[in-house]
Write a protein that holds these residues in place. Structure first.
Motif, PDB file in Angstrom:
ATOM      1  N   ARG A 114       0.832  -1.176  -0.018  1.00 41.65           N
ATOM      2  CA  ARG A 114      -0.168  -0.189   0.102  1.00 41.65           C
ATOM      3  C   ARG A 114       0.822   1.153   0.101  1.00 41.65           C
ATOM      4  NH1 ARG A 114      -2.668  -2.781   4.237  1.00 41.65           N
ATOM      5  NH2 ARG A 114      -2.071  -1.046   5.657  1.00 41.65           N
ATOM      6  N   GLY A 115       2.002   1.337   0.933  1.00 39.28           N
ATOM      7  CA  GLY A 115       3.143   2.344   0.803  1.00 39.28           C
ATOM      8  C   GLY A 115       3.396   2.677  -0.474  1.00 39.28           C
ATOM      9  N   SER A 171      -4.328  13.183   1.151  1.00 42.30           N
ATOM     10  CA  SER A 171      -4.247  12.740   2.459  1.00 42.30           C
ATOM     11  C   SER A 171      -4.961  11.672   2.449  1.00 42.30           C
ATOM     12  CB  SER A 171      -4.653  13.898   3.324  1.00 42.30           C
ATOM     13  OG  SER A 171      -6.130  13.960   2.967  1.00 42.30           O
ATOM     14  N   LYS A 172      -6.041  11.195   1.877  1.00 40.46           N
ATOM     15  CA  LYS A 172      -6.906  10.262   1.964  1.00 40.46           C
ATOM     16  C   LYS A 172      -6.324   8.834   1.549  1.00 40.46           C
ATOM     17  CE  LYS A 172     -11.683   8.625   0.619  1.00 40.46           C
ATOM     18  NZ  LYS A 172     -12.900   8.931  -0.343  1.00 40.46           N
ATOM     19  N   ARG A 173      -5.476   9.071   0.335  1.00 40.93           N
ATOM     20  CA  ARG A 173      -4.606   7.721  -0.066  1.00 40.93           C
ATOM     21  C   ARG A 173      -3.587   7.412   0.899  1.00 40.93           C
ATOM     22  NH1 ARG A 173      -4.540   4.479  -4.400  1.00 40.93           N
ATOM     23  NH2 ARG A 173      -6.720   5.409  -4.310  1.00 40.93           N
ATOM     24  N   LEU A 174      -2.948   8.711   1.755  1.00 39.64           N
ATOM     25  CA  LEU A 174      -2.038   8.417   2.722  1.00 39.64           C
ATOM     26  C   LEU A 174      -2.597   7.602   4.084  1.00 39.64           C
ATOM     27  CD1 LEU A 174      -0.018  11.662   2.731  1.00 39.64           C
ATOM     28  CD2 LEU A 174       0.854   9.469   1.646  1.00 39.64           C
ATOM     29  N   ASP A 175      -3.828   8.045   4.273  1.00 36.37           N
ATOM     30  CA  ASP A 175      -4.427   7.248   5.434  1.00 36.37           C
ATOM     31  C   ASP A 175      -4.677   5.976   5.213  1.00 36.37           C
ATOM     32  OD1 ASP A 175      -5.488   7.701   8.022  1.00 36.37           O
ATOM     33  OD2 ASP A 175      -6.648   9.227   7.768  1.00 36.37           O
ATOM     34  N   GLY A 186      -4.967   0.777   6.176  1.00 35.78           N
ATOM     35  CA  GLY A 186      -5.806  -0.417   5.537  1.00 35.78           C
ATOM     36  C   GLY A 186      -7.187   0.211   5.427  1.00 35.78           C
ATOM     37  N   ASP A 187      -7.736   1.205   5.978  1.00 32.39           N
ATOM     38  CA  ASP A 187      -9.032   1.647   5.826  1.00 32.39           C
ATOM     39  C   ASP A 187      -9.163   2.833   5.153  1.00 32.39           C
ATOM     40  OD1 ASP A 187      -9.958  -0.420   7.290  1.00 32.39           O
ATOM     41  OD2 ASP A 187      -9.540   0.644   9.295  1.00 32.39           O
ATOM     42  N   LEU A 188     -10.149   3.012   4.041  1.00 35.86           N
ATOM     43  CA  LEU A 188     -10.235   4.387   3.406  1.00 35.86           C
ATOM     44  C   LEU A 188     -11.193   5.298   4.258  1.00 35.86           C
ATOM     45  CD1 LEU A 188      -9.203   5.162   0.614  1.00 35.86           C
ATOM     46  CD2 LEU A 188     -11.365   4.596  -0.480  1.00 35.86           C
ATOM     47  N   PRO A 189     -10.576   6.247   4.628  1.00 35.57           N
ATOM     48  CA  PRO A 189     -11.455   7.443   5.351  1.00 35.57           C
ATOM     49  C   PRO A 189     -12.480   8.068   4.371  1.00 35.57           C
ATOM     50  CG  PRO A 189      -9.283   8.380   4.789  1.00 35.57           C
ATOM     51  CD  PRO A 189      -9.432   7.039   4.422  1.00 35.57           C
TER      52      PRO A 189
END
Length: 214
Positions: free
Chosen positions: A78-79, A201-205, A210-213
């Protein structure tokens, strides 16, 4: 191998953070050029955009090399994929700042922003550059926890955008319609810059948790 991979990923994150720093600086300079009709400063922003494009290419090349050589999984995967996704978004942020600078070039020597809207555009510049600064900080800190904050700032940008549109479409608007058209485009560039920062920021979170905000 795990330690070497982490070092490589840290260097990759560093390049992405440098891109965000450059996007923030581009927005600050573009806004200053916009408010002062400073053509040389606008040209600096336009020239620097090529460097941001090169940084994106370097990020993608390094990320694909990590994928090929290390075959990361789970959070590591993911990173790496987040860097590819975010590099494209941050490059777009730089493009949008360059579009603002391009407006200065096209309008020069005439100013783009009338006096009654200078404060609004100054605030747009401060807020959006600050969003890019925050993105850079999130990348360096591991990426988690910035989505809600940047979403709130994005709402501020949307309100400022709406304020500009209300002003330039009002019957009392005293200026040439060509100025209104230019301002419509410019305020949209700020609004899109903010959207890209939120997307990063959403993708970094997601990469961190592992959860999409949202």
């Amino acid at each position: 191998m795990r330690e070497g991979f982490q070092d490589d990923l840290d260097r990759l994150d560093g390049k992405l953070a440098t891109m965000a720093d450059a996007a923030a600086e581009a927005m600050r300079r573009a806004t200053q050029a916009l408010l002062t009709a400073d053509l040389p400063l606008a040209e600096q922003v336009l020239s620097a955009d090529d460097e941001l494009d090169q940084l994106r290419a370097a990020c993608e090349e390094d990320a694909y090399a990590l994928l090929a050589l290390q075959a990361p999984v789970a959070r590591d995967l993911r990173g790496v994929l987040a860097v590819v996704y975010c590099a494209e978004k941050v490059e777009r942020m730089g493009d949008l700042a360059a579009h603002i600078a391009g407006t200065v070039r096209r309008r020069h020597p005439d100013p783009t922003v009338p006096a009654e809207l200078e404060a609004v555009f100054a605030e747009l510049g401060r807020e959006t550059a600050g969003m890019a600064d925050r993105v850079a900080g999130l990348i360096r800190a591991g990426g988690q926890g910035g989505y809600a904050e940047l979403s709130r700032t994005d709402e501020t940008i949307d309100a400022l955008h709406a304020r500009v549109l209300a002003t330039i479409t009002a019957p009392s608007w005293p200026h040439d319609q060509r100025i209104a058209v230019a301002l419509t485009l410019v305020t949209r560039f700020y609004e899109r810059f903010a959207d890209q920062a939120v997307s990063v920021s959403k993708r970094l979170d997601f990469a961190a948790t592992g959860d999409l905000p949202g």
